[in-house]
Scaffold this active site. Sequence first.
Site, PDB file in Angstrom:
ATOM      1  N   SER A 277       5.926  20.723 -20.850  1.00 15.30           N
ATOM      2  CA  SER A 277       5.516  21.965 -20.206  1.00 15.30           C
ATOM      3  C   SER A 277       4.421  21.714 -19.176  1.00 15.30           C
ATOM      4  O   SER A 277       4.562  20.876 -18.290  1.00 15.30           O
ATOM      5  CB  SER A 277       5.070  22.964 -21.283  1.00 15.30           C
ATOM      6  OG  SER A 277       4.841  24.238 -20.743  1.00 15.30           O
ATOM      7  N   ASP A 521      14.967  27.962 -19.788  1.00 25.24           N
ATOM      8  CA  ASP A 521      14.805  27.644 -21.209  1.00 25.24           C
ATOM      9  C   ASP A 521      14.071  28.747 -21.963  1.00 25.24           C
ATOM     10  O   ASP A 521      13.550  28.535 -23.048  1.00 25.24           O
ATOM     11  CB  ASP A 521      14.069  26.310 -21.386  1.00 25.24           C
ATOM     12  CG  ASP A 521      12.642  26.314 -20.835  1.00 25.24           C
ATOM     13  OD1 ASP A 521      12.134  27.390 -20.475  1.00 25.24           O
ATOM     14  OD2 ASP A 521      12.034  25.226 -20.752  1.00 25.24           O
ATOM     15  N   HIS A 572      12.125  26.564 -24.866  1.00 22.38           N
ATOM     16  CA  HIS A 572      11.067  25.797 -24.211  1.00 22.38           C
ATOM     17  C   HIS A 572      10.179  25.041 -25.195  1.00 22.38           C
ATOM     18  O   HIS A 572       9.856  23.869 -24.966  1.00 22.38           O
ATOM     19  CB  HIS A 572      10.216  26.744 -23.363  1.00 22.38           C
ATOM     20  CG  HIS A 572       9.121  26.067 -22.602  1.00 22.38           C
ATOM     21  ND1 HIS A 572       9.365  25.223 -21.531  1.00 22.38           N
ATOM     22  CD2 HIS A 572       7.775  26.097 -22.754  1.00 22.38           C
ATOM     23  CE1 HIS A 572       8.206  24.774 -21.068  1.00 22.38           C
ATOM     24  NE2 HIS A 572       7.238  25.282 -21.786  1.00 22.38           N
TER      25      HIS A 572
END
Length: 617
Positions: A277, A521, A572
Amino acid sequence: MRRRFLGDSSSEPSRASSPNPTVKDGEAVTLVSTSKLRKLTQKRSKRRQLSVFGLGGLLGILIAAFFAQQHHVINLEGLMDLNLDTLFDAIPAGIVNDAKDLTRHERETVNYDSFTVGLHLQSQGVKAQHPVIMIPGVISTGLESWGTEEVSRQYFRKRLWGSWSMMRALVLDKASWKKHIMLDKLTGLDPPGIKLRAAQGFDAADFFITGYWIWSKILENLATLGYDPSNAFTAAYDWRLSCEKLELRDHYFTRLKAHIETAKKTSGEKVVLVSHSMGSQVLFYFLHWVEAAGYGDGGPKWVDDYVDSWINISGSLLGALKGYTAVLSGEMKDTAQLNAFAVYGLEKFLAKHERVEIFRAMPGASSMLPIGGNAVWGNKTFAPDDRFNQTVSYGTFINFQENNSTQSPANLTVEESHAYLMKNSETWYQDQIRSSYSYGVAHSRAEVESNAKDPRKWMNPLETRLPLAPHLKIYCFYGVGKPTERSYWYREDRDPLINVTIDTSLVYGDIDRGVIMGEGDGTVPLMSNGYMCAKGWRINRYNPAGVSIKVYEMPHEPDRFSARGGPNTGDHVDILGRASLNDLILRVAGGKGKHIEENYVTNIREYSEKVKIYEDP
């Protein structure tokens, strides 16, 4: 509470087949057989599932009763005196026993599944080779108080982000929690008398709160190959800070460089860097910082000398669009699409203007504002990722039904939205953003080389290049197929502190309560996850050394009975527990990454060709 009363349980079993599992003959290997999975699934009877729902509903009703007693402000002090052991004594024994029975079966499944990915690879002769250093994302890193002033003593070494202590402080002492979690608006550093720091070690990122795992699955499987604290390390950081302040206050990049150099010296092998991320943006900044004169002073060959591979997991390289609405109006789909009762509770707990203030007072989070402008995200009539028969183009990022005032102007593209945010935010926030970040595109090699001297550009892969490291290998692993926020419809708001809000009354065609969903995602859009890997880093000025790039997309195929999506999730965060992702990570760490083949599921290559960024003439 589940760990407290029903026993310790972990996540779901892995049933995904390993990508490219056998190096010698390419034969596919399934981690859990279909018959075994069916047998495990059948254990979850409808009666047990209904029991769990009933148990949760009963607890929810009791908590709601406490809320209902408060007329204006939510105050849960009464819950501190609630004896939950007595509560469970009052629940019918059949419900409790069924819940415990279900949990026992889940534990049996977990015991069967634990470490399976690593053990499978171990049986193939894969073992620890490269030291592994992990750079987590925003939600992954806990923040704990080290302040000794009177206002902070009650929280000393307690986590005010990423633990139940955070929840207790937020509910019972909201003003103090806000004071601790927000940075000084002028300096972008700690407010006077406050000292919040990132937790360190594996504990910093393995679980967000008890029972909610983040990196623990990866750590378990790394351990089966021979990894431990001597050859694996979590480089946690305070994600609220801009990268410049992260080095100024915590010397984060200096320490990261030292860890990498020590890892190579003690093992004799280059390191594998694993980021997730926002951690991918932080790592991209580091790759510039470490070689730059006057900063890391490593010189132009440092990355090639010390880093074998970069595993980029769900990296928000071009930002996350929901980050924009968070700092504009304190909203994202997670709040905009809640039902009316939930919104009422959230407004009473943290009003939108409070959320805006908190988000803006964390300059590090604004690194996730969209990068690339209209070239990547589209104009008023077109976007590269528009789909066939789509009724509304993604190119108009912020839309207004009534555009007759300064608060609700004409529909805005991403570039215009950024200007709108700057115009309608405080001077201190504007100064923090302009001094820390740049969101544009460098269209020539000369611009790219010039930007190498400007730290504001170092987080932007469209304004700077990859290191001159021809032996470096980059692996882009990310989930796809989960609806993700792509554009919004707004209206004016009576709150003078924010002026506008998502128009949740608008439900029409592709518009769901003011939000238009696209591909991604669930958090990061496909264009941000995939463009640089599929196309951007294939453009010479962004990758002049020809660094190897491999893409592996993982479709979101959630288990309908799992709250976290199960072993085939592409979400995610939950993807960190996905079996096939763990398999890929271990192969790279074990020196087998060259056998990984690319895997495309989406049309990202087609979309990327429509992006208005081209090779130098």
